[in-house]
Design a protein around this motif. Sequence first.
Motif, PDB file in Angstrom:
ATOM      1  N   TYR A  10       0.864  -1.179   0.000  1.00  0.00           N
ATOM      2  CA  TYR A  10       0.000   0.000   0.000  1.00  0.00           C
ATOM      3  C   TYR A  10       0.897   1.224   0.000  1.00  0.00           C
ATOM      4  O   TYR A  10       1.994   1.167   0.559  1.00  0.00           O
ATOM      5  CB  TYR A  10      -0.893  -0.031   1.256  1.00  0.00           C
ATOM      6  N   PRO A  11       0.521   2.339  -0.632  1.00  0.00           N
ATOM      7  CA  PRO A  11      -0.747   2.653  -1.277  1.00  0.00           C
ATOM      8  C   PRO A  11      -0.963   1.894  -2.582  1.00  0.00           C
ATOM      9  O   PRO A  11      -0.027   1.423  -3.214  1.00  0.00           O
ATOM     10  CB  PRO A  11      -0.627   4.151  -1.558  1.00  0.00           C
ATOM     11  N   PHE A  12      -2.246   1.839  -2.981  1.00  0.00           N
ATOM     12  CA  PHE A  12      -2.616   1.285  -4.281  1.00  0.00           C
ATOM     13  C   PHE A  12      -2.608   2.443  -5.273  1.00  0.00           C
ATOM     14  O   PHE A  12      -3.596   3.147  -5.436  1.00  0.00           O
ATOM     15  CB  PHE A  12      -4.017   0.670  -4.226  1.00  0.00           C
ATOM     16  N   TRP A  13      -1.476   2.656  -5.898  1.00  0.00           N
ATOM     17  CA  TRP A  13      -1.380   3.797  -6.799  1.00  0.00           C
ATOM     18  C   TRP A  13      -2.350   3.650  -7.960  1.00  0.00           C
ATOM     19  O   TRP A  13      -2.443   2.590  -8.570  1.00  0.00           O
ATOM     20  CB  TRP A  13       0.042   3.926  -7.350  1.00  0.00           C
ATOM     21  N   PRO A  14      -3.096   4.699  -8.297  1.00  0.00           N
ATOM     22  CA  PRO A  14      -3.984   4.622  -9.459  1.00  0.00           C
ATOM     23  C   PRO A  14      -3.163   4.446 -10.726  1.00  0.00           C
ATOM     24  O   PRO A  14      -2.043   4.936 -10.832  1.00  0.00           O
ATOM     25  CB  PRO A  14      -4.716   5.972  -9.454  1.00  0.00           C
ATOM     26  N   THR A  15      -3.733   3.714 -11.676  1.00  0.00           N
ATOM     27  CA  THR A  15      -2.996   3.473 -12.910  1.00  0.00           C
ATOM     28  C   THR A  15      -2.841   4.761 -13.703  1.00  0.00           C
ATOM     29  O   THR A  15      -1.835   4.961 -14.377  1.00  0.00           O
ATOM     30  CB  THR A  15      -3.731   2.426 -13.771  1.00  0.00           C
ATOM     31  N   ARG A  16      -3.836   5.653 -13.608  1.00  0.00           N
ATOM     32  CA  ARG A  16      -3.734   6.888 -14.370  1.00  0.00           C
ATOM     33  C   ARG A  16      -4.770   7.884 -13.866  1.00  0.00           C
ATOM     34  O   ARG A  16      -5.926   7.556 -13.686  1.00  0.00           O
ATOM     35  CB  ARG A  16      -3.964   6.629 -15.856  1.00  0.00           C
ATOM     36  N   GLY A  17      -4.307   9.099 -13.652  1.00  0.00           N
ATOM     37  CA  GLY A  17      -5.206  10.220 -13.424  1.00  0.00           C
ATOM     38  C   GLY A  17      -6.260   9.987 -12.375  1.00  0.00           C
ATOM     39  O   GLY A  17      -5.974   9.610 -11.243  1.00  0.00           O
TER      40      GLY A  17
END
Length: 402
Positions: A10-17
Amino acid sequence: MSDHPDPLDYPFWPTRGLDPYAGLPSLRERPLARVRLPYGEEAWLATRHEDVRVVLSDPRFSLSEAARRDPPRTTPQVSHLGGLVGNDAPDHTRLRSLLGKAFTARRIERLREDIRGIADGLLDRMTDTGPPADLVEGFAFPLPLTAICELIGVPRADHPHVRAWADTVCSGKVPPERMHREATAFTARLATWVDDHRREPADDLLSLMIGACDKDGTLSEEELMILVNELLVGGFVTTASQIGNFFSLLLHSRGEGRVLWDRLRADPGLVPQAVEELLRYLPLFNGMPLSPRYALEDIELGGVLVRRGEPVIGDLCAANRDPAAFPDPDRIALDRSGTPHFTLGHGIHYCLGAHLARLELQVALERVLTRMPNLRLTIPYDDLNWRSKEFFIGLHTLPVAW
């Protein structure tokens, strides 16, 4: 917690935007998840709206306990913030009561015309220069930055230094040596403002806090410096990021964002509802956690026994998309009511500047809709340049024309 299954990274980074983490629905199907951040001890992760509400509001979960622990975090350095964002009652209550009267809904509403004036001045500059323009640097950041600096009493010539310091604090990537160097320089600059206001008090928040420090004794010199720092950084970065996020969604040629833009053009009276729903709908914290709350006793949370001394992190973006709290949560609905979102916090640590943030977001939408109703992106939405793995989701630039 070593007897539990292997933790998730964690964190669960967003794939985009602005796309939320795709695994959130499956996470909410279980009570709590166990996670490990790059640094610090393991933690429980709450993703359901009700569980996050309890973590934010139950006094049995402590923020200040982190100062005595190795808290889960994304940076190597440990930052025990103190001030409003790192203290529990009664210290938090004392500090908040000092500043709370300056941020009431009634007092903030009196600033609406002033903030409209700031917004119009920025839009005048953009129209005088002519398209194309960068809405992030030309409007989204300077609007809330100017507002909070004027409210506190920061000299106009030092506004760029506040912006640079906030960029450093919020990047999440600055090496400890550079962070220490820049913190020292900014603290020295802040001390200069304090000295100037001591000699010549003004009708601003800095003079109010200096009076509480020098005359009332309700604030220490260290607390004064921490509070000013918190108010400056927290007082504009989140709002600036969301202004850019709002417009990137509204100007997207595909999807319901553009439909909402047309609705707001036709009926500007919907702007307040739109601000509230977009605050819920759009992720802001880039997968970054809230400051961990430590259980002060054994507590059952979401059907899981959290032992005394274990930290819990609440994922606000996940809670804001919880279908148990928000029917059809992945749809923008201006008629939502009842259940509050958590973008501005909850409980005693609810954002001190929430009314100011809402006002600035309303003014930003209102003035751009009025002045630039045909605003459009000059590059494809998929080519927008998003900040990567920083504390807040936001854009580096938002190229527009009108």
